[in-house]
Scaffold this active site. Structure first.
Site, PDB file in Angstrom:
ATOM      1  N   HIS B 215       0.861  -1.193   0.000  1.00 42.29           N
ATOM      2  CA  HIS B 215       0.000   0.000   0.000  1.00 42.29           C
ATOM      3  C   HIS B 215       0.890   1.234   0.000  1.00 42.29           C
ATOM      4  O   HIS B 215       0.835   2.071   0.903  1.00 42.29           O
ATOM      5  CB  HIS B 215      -0.944  -0.032   1.205  1.00 42.29           C
ATOM      6  CG  HIS B 215      -2.030  -1.046   1.040  1.00 42.29           C
ATOM      7  ND1 HIS B 215      -3.191  -0.788   0.354  1.00 42.29           N
ATOM      8  CD2 HIS B 215      -2.114  -2.334   1.444  1.00 42.29           C
ATOM      9  CE1 HIS B 215      -3.955  -1.882   0.336  1.00 42.29           C
ATOM     10  NE2 HIS B 215      -3.319  -2.837   0.986  1.00 42.29           N
ATOM     11  N   ARG B 247      12.417   2.729 -15.701  1.00 40.54           N
ATOM     12  CA  ARG B 247      13.496   3.553 -15.112  1.00 40.54           C
ATOM     13  C   ARG B 247      13.395   3.595 -13.595  1.00 40.54           C
ATOM     14  O   ARG B 247      14.357   3.927 -12.926  1.00 40.54           O
ATOM     15  CB  ARG B 247      13.495   4.962 -15.700  1.00 40.54           C
ATOM     16  CG  ARG B 247      14.236   5.022 -17.044  1.00 40.54           C
ATOM     17  CD  ARG B 247      14.510   6.459 -17.454  1.00 40.54           C
ATOM     18  NE  ARG B 247      13.274   7.187 -17.732  1.00 40.54           N
ATOM     19  CZ  ARG B 247      12.618   7.117 -18.888  1.00 40.54           C
ATOM     20  NH1 ARG B 247      13.067   6.379 -19.876  1.00 40.54           N
ATOM     21  NH2 ARG B 247      11.493   7.790 -19.052  1.00 40.54           N
ATOM     22  N   HIS B 276      -7.112 -10.697  -9.415  1.00 38.34           N
ATOM     23  CA  HIS B 276      -6.244  -9.607  -8.955  1.00 38.34           C
ATOM     24  C   HIS B 276      -4.936  -9.503  -9.725  1.00 38.34           C
ATOM     25  O   HIS B 276      -4.297  -8.456  -9.734  1.00 38.34           O
ATOM     26  CB  HIS B 276      -5.922  -9.785  -7.462  1.00 38.34           C
ATOM     27  CG  HIS B 276      -7.011  -9.314  -6.576  1.00 38.34           C
ATOM     28  ND1 HIS B 276      -8.210  -9.949  -6.475  1.00 38.34           N
ATOM     29  CD2 HIS B 276      -7.083  -8.231  -5.765  1.00 38.34           C
ATOM     30  CE1 HIS B 276      -8.991  -9.297  -5.621  1.00 38.34           C
ATOM     31  NE2 HIS B 276      -8.334  -8.245  -5.188  1.00 38.34           N
ATOM     32  N   ASP B 298      -5.681 -13.230   0.493  1.00 37.25           N
ATOM     33  CA  ASP B 298      -6.221 -11.907   0.799  1.00 37.25           C
ATOM     34  C   ASP B 298      -7.743 -11.993   0.821  1.00 37.25           C
ATOM     35  O   ASP B 298      -8.457 -11.067   0.405  1.00 37.25           O
ATOM     36  CB  ASP B 298      -5.762 -10.866  -0.218  1.00 37.25           C
ATOM     37  CG  ASP B 298      -5.922  -9.429   0.294  1.00 37.25           C
ATOM     38  OD1 ASP B 298      -5.922  -8.497  -0.524  1.00 37.25           O
ATOM     39  OD2 ASP B 298      -6.080  -9.249   1.517  1.00 37.25           O
ATOM     40  N   CYS B 333     -11.894  -5.280  -3.928  1.00 36.35           N
ATOM     41  CA  CYS B 333     -11.503  -5.099  -2.529  1.00 36.35           C
ATOM     42  C   CYS B 333     -11.105  -6.397  -1.871  1.00 36.35           C
ATOM     43  O   CYS B 333     -11.075  -6.498  -0.656  1.00 36.35           O
ATOM     44  CB  CYS B 333     -12.610  -4.423  -1.734  1.00 36.35           C
ATOM     45  SG  CYS B 333     -14.099  -5.380  -1.713  1.00 36.35           S
ATOM     46  N   GLY B 334     -10.781  -7.374  -2.614  1.00 35.60           N
ATOM     47  CA  GLY B 334     -10.312  -8.597  -1.978  1.00 35.60           C
ATOM     48  C   GLY B 334     -10.791  -9.809  -2.726  1.00 35.60           C
ATOM     49  O   GLY B 334     -11.708  -9.768  -3.537  1.00 35.60           O
TER      50      GLY B 334
END
Lengths: 273, 410
Positions: B215, B247, B276, B298, B333-334
């Site tokens: 995160h 880069r 995901h 998750d 969200c999961g």
């Protein structure tokens, strides 16, 4: 002596397994009547052990009332070392069958008093009532177990220093590093094996051919200790074609003739002496 | 052939002395599938050789596994809830909630997990952390809490509530005052670029906590600095971090960084629920740094539930078409794919070996948490937490401490 000549080393392992199974089943072992078996290690008996495990899984034979005495074990090698004979027997045989652990006897190469360990082994064999069938192999120098050339033909279980031939033959199992090869072993004596009711020797491969020739076509000689079994009443030798390469044609024809003349059924089940 | 359980003629011993031999199976051992038996006693996997030669015992029962694969039980290092339970939200019922999830997870072959708390108000941590059970009977083992937040970057908050995000102003004491106590915490996910105190990561590691980067808007340099300070894990690679750039590869670049101290492995969690992470991204990660790859679910509270509206953290979510979104948005969200499904999807996507797919969910997470002597392997002396799988890696049964806790209906 009976010499059974089979085509390949595989056939030798299978035949030997069938014979062992027949002998155990004919004996009808029970809680008061154990079948006492002498056992070898090595690549030839490996095939025999695999077949015996199959027979056990198929319910054709049980080792519940079988006692075993292995021929030998290295001195100073940890018991769980990949090359120890305890390791060999556990992984290739005992862990797959129903034998009782307390009925298994293998010399302890790490015992504090090696001589006492050897003497105790002889006592245990005696207490078990003697060996019914002792199975062995043959070294390229004609030795049985670790009874190297020069071993007394009436020897008992003892500590032996290994011959150069044997060290070289073993080097391939120790990364070809001679310093890692054990120099001593505990072994049953020639006399110990001679005491058994029946002796079965497995011989496979061209590299054993000369030793086989010396063992059965020449005289009894402590330089080729397997020759001692010429004087045992019940010696059975199982070999493949390659192992006969140094024998007289006459010898080979004689023994093959015997097999040919027996009917198929008897051959499958073993032989009568 | 039919091989019923065989009992020897010895007297029946107390439970902990019962020696069980699992036969006719293939073991995941030494990075291979080996035909060998598994011996279990007193909740541990044991070496049968000394049992035979020293103790002179035989197995009290033999179990024929019908040719199945025996693998260590899966470890899930990132799971937010399941079966209607949300670890971060259901504070009042947290004990029953964790227990419900622990018992449900064994169906998917998970035998150990880290209940994960998303960014939450300090009060939540103070309330929840001490009440998380240490063990659940018949349930997956609890390795410790994964505190995913609140020390994250608001620009990569994903589904986390922005108003609960905090910064580490006073080093370790910030974490102690936010969480209340570090005792039950096993993993902390933080954004390294927001951590100015160079000691904090090292101090957490000293307390046995695995520091994970996630995160975050970190550059590769930020990530490397954190790794040098002791961080060893990346939280759900690719998600909630800067994308790979040629880069400045960002945190993804840690998979090929030359600044990782020698002898250290940087592990990375990756979600292979088929949603995901694109299969090509899975392959890139797998090919770049296979020894660090850890499968995580998750999973959220909707794991195991049907379509509809549920809760995660402080926000409501919606399950539609097998995916979970923040209600009313298209923000994922999961995951709701169970671990065994993640393993199968991963294997299909990468064409890796059966052994590797299993190790990604067992050995690697155990190594990351430094618990590989007890979990994640079938080595002698380790805990007897294992699963029986068929060749498609479907779970046939799950065993914890040598006792069967789940059997899939035929």
């Amino acid at each position: 002596m009976r010499l059974v000549i089979l085509e390949t080393s595989d056939s030798v392992g299978k035949w030997a397994a069938k014979y062992v199974m027949k002998r155990i089943n004919d004996f009808q072992p029970g809680p008061d009547r154990y079948f006492v078996l002498g056992l070898p290690t090595g690549s030839t008996p490996l095939g025999m052990y695999r077949e015996l495990i199959e027979f056990y899984k198929q319910g054709k034979v049980s080792f519940q009332y079988v006692k075993t005495f292995n021929m030998d074990e290295y001195v100073g090698l940890p018991r769980d070392h990949q090359e120890s004979y305890h390791y060999f027997m556990w992984h290739n045989f005992f862990k797959h069958i129903d034998i009782e652990p307390k009925n298994v006897h293998i010399l302890d190469g790490n015992a504090a008093d090696l001589v006492a360990e050897c003497n105790k082994f002889e006592d245990l064999i005696r207490e078990a009532g003697g060996v019914e069938l002792f199975i062995g192999g043959i070294g390229p120098d004609g030795h049985i177990a670790f009874n190297e050339p020069g071993s007394s033909l009436v020897s008992r279980t003892r500590v032996k220093t290994l011959a150069q031939d044997t060290l070289e033959a073993n080097a391939r199992f120790f990364d070809n590093d001679m310093s890692k090869v054990p120099k001593q072993a505990l072994t049953v004596g020639v006399g110990t094996v001679m005491d058994s009711k029946e002796v079965m020797i497995l011989i496979t491969g061209a590299h054993k051919a000369f030793a086989l020739y010396k063992a059965i076509e020449e005289g009894v000689n402590h330089m080729w200790t397997v020759s001692a079994f010429q004087q045992h009443a019940n010696t059975l030798m199982i070999c493949d074609e390659d192992a006969t390469l140094e024998l007289r044609v006459k010898t080979v024809k004689y023994f093959k003739g015997i097999l040919r003349d027996l009917d198929e059924g008897a051959l499958q089940e073993g032989y009568t002496n | 052939m039919a091989a019923p359980t065989k009992i020897c003629s010895c007297p029946a011993p107390a439970d902990q002395d019962r020696l069980i031999q699992f036969t006719n199976c293939r073991l995941v051992r030494g990075h291979q599938l080996l035909r060998d038996d598994l011996w279990v006693r007193d909740g541990k996997i044991i070496n049968p050789e000394p049992i035979f030669f020293d103790e002179q015992s035989k197995a009290h029962s033999r179990i024929d596994c019908g040719g199945a694969i025996i693998a260590p039980g899966y470890l899930d290092l990132q799971i937010n809830g399941g079966y209607g339970v949300d670890f971060s939200y259901d504070t009042d019922t947290i004990e029953e909630g964790v227990a419900k999830v622990a018992r449900g997870l064994v169906k998917s072959g998970v035998t150990s997990f880290c209940p994960t708390l998303v960014t939450s108000p300090s009060d939540s941590y103070h309330t929840i952390l001490p009440r998380i059970p240490t063990a659940v009977p018949e349930g997956a083992g609890i390795l410790g809490i994964h505190a995913e937040g609140p020390f994250i970057n608001p620009q990569k908050k994903g589904a986390h509530p922005e108003n609960c995000i905090q910064t580490i102003d006073k080093g370790l004491s910030s974490l102690e005052s936010t969480y209340g106590s570090l005792e039950r915490i096993k993993i902390v996910t933080l954004a390294p670029e927001k951590v100015s105190d160079p000691q904090v990561i090292g101090q957490l590691v000293e307390r046995g906590i695995t520091v994970s980067l996630g995160h975050s808007m970190a550059s590769l340099g930020d990530g490397e600095r954190a790794v040098k300070q002791g961080a060893t894990l990346i939280t759900h690679l690719f998600n909630a971090m800067l994308p790979f750039h040629h880069r400045d590869p960002g945190l993804v670049g840690l998979l090929a960084s030359d600044a990782v101290p020698s002898g250290r492995t940087v592990y990375f969690g990756i979600i292979s629920d088929g949603v995901h992470t694109h299969p090509a991204a899975l392959r890139i990660a797998y090919r770049t740094h296979p020894q660090g790859l850890i499968l995580v679910t998750d999973a959220i509270s909707a794991l195991g539930l049907e379509e509809g509206v549920h809760h995660i953290g402080q926000l409501p979510l919606e399950v539609k078409q097998g995916k979970a979104f923040i209600a009313g948005t298209e923000t994922l969200c999961g995951s709701i794919a169970p671990m065994d499904e993640c393993v199968r999807i991963f294997r299909r996507a990468t064409d890796c070996s059966i052994v590797y797919a299993i190790e990604a969910a067992t050995l690697h997470p155990a190594q990351c948490l430094k618990i590989e002597k007890q979990k994640g392997t079938l080595d002698f002396g380790s805990d007897a937490d294992f699963i029986l799988l068929d060749d498609e890696l479907r779970v046939l049964s799950t065993w914890i401490a040598g006792r069967r806790v789940h059997q899939t209906a035929a």
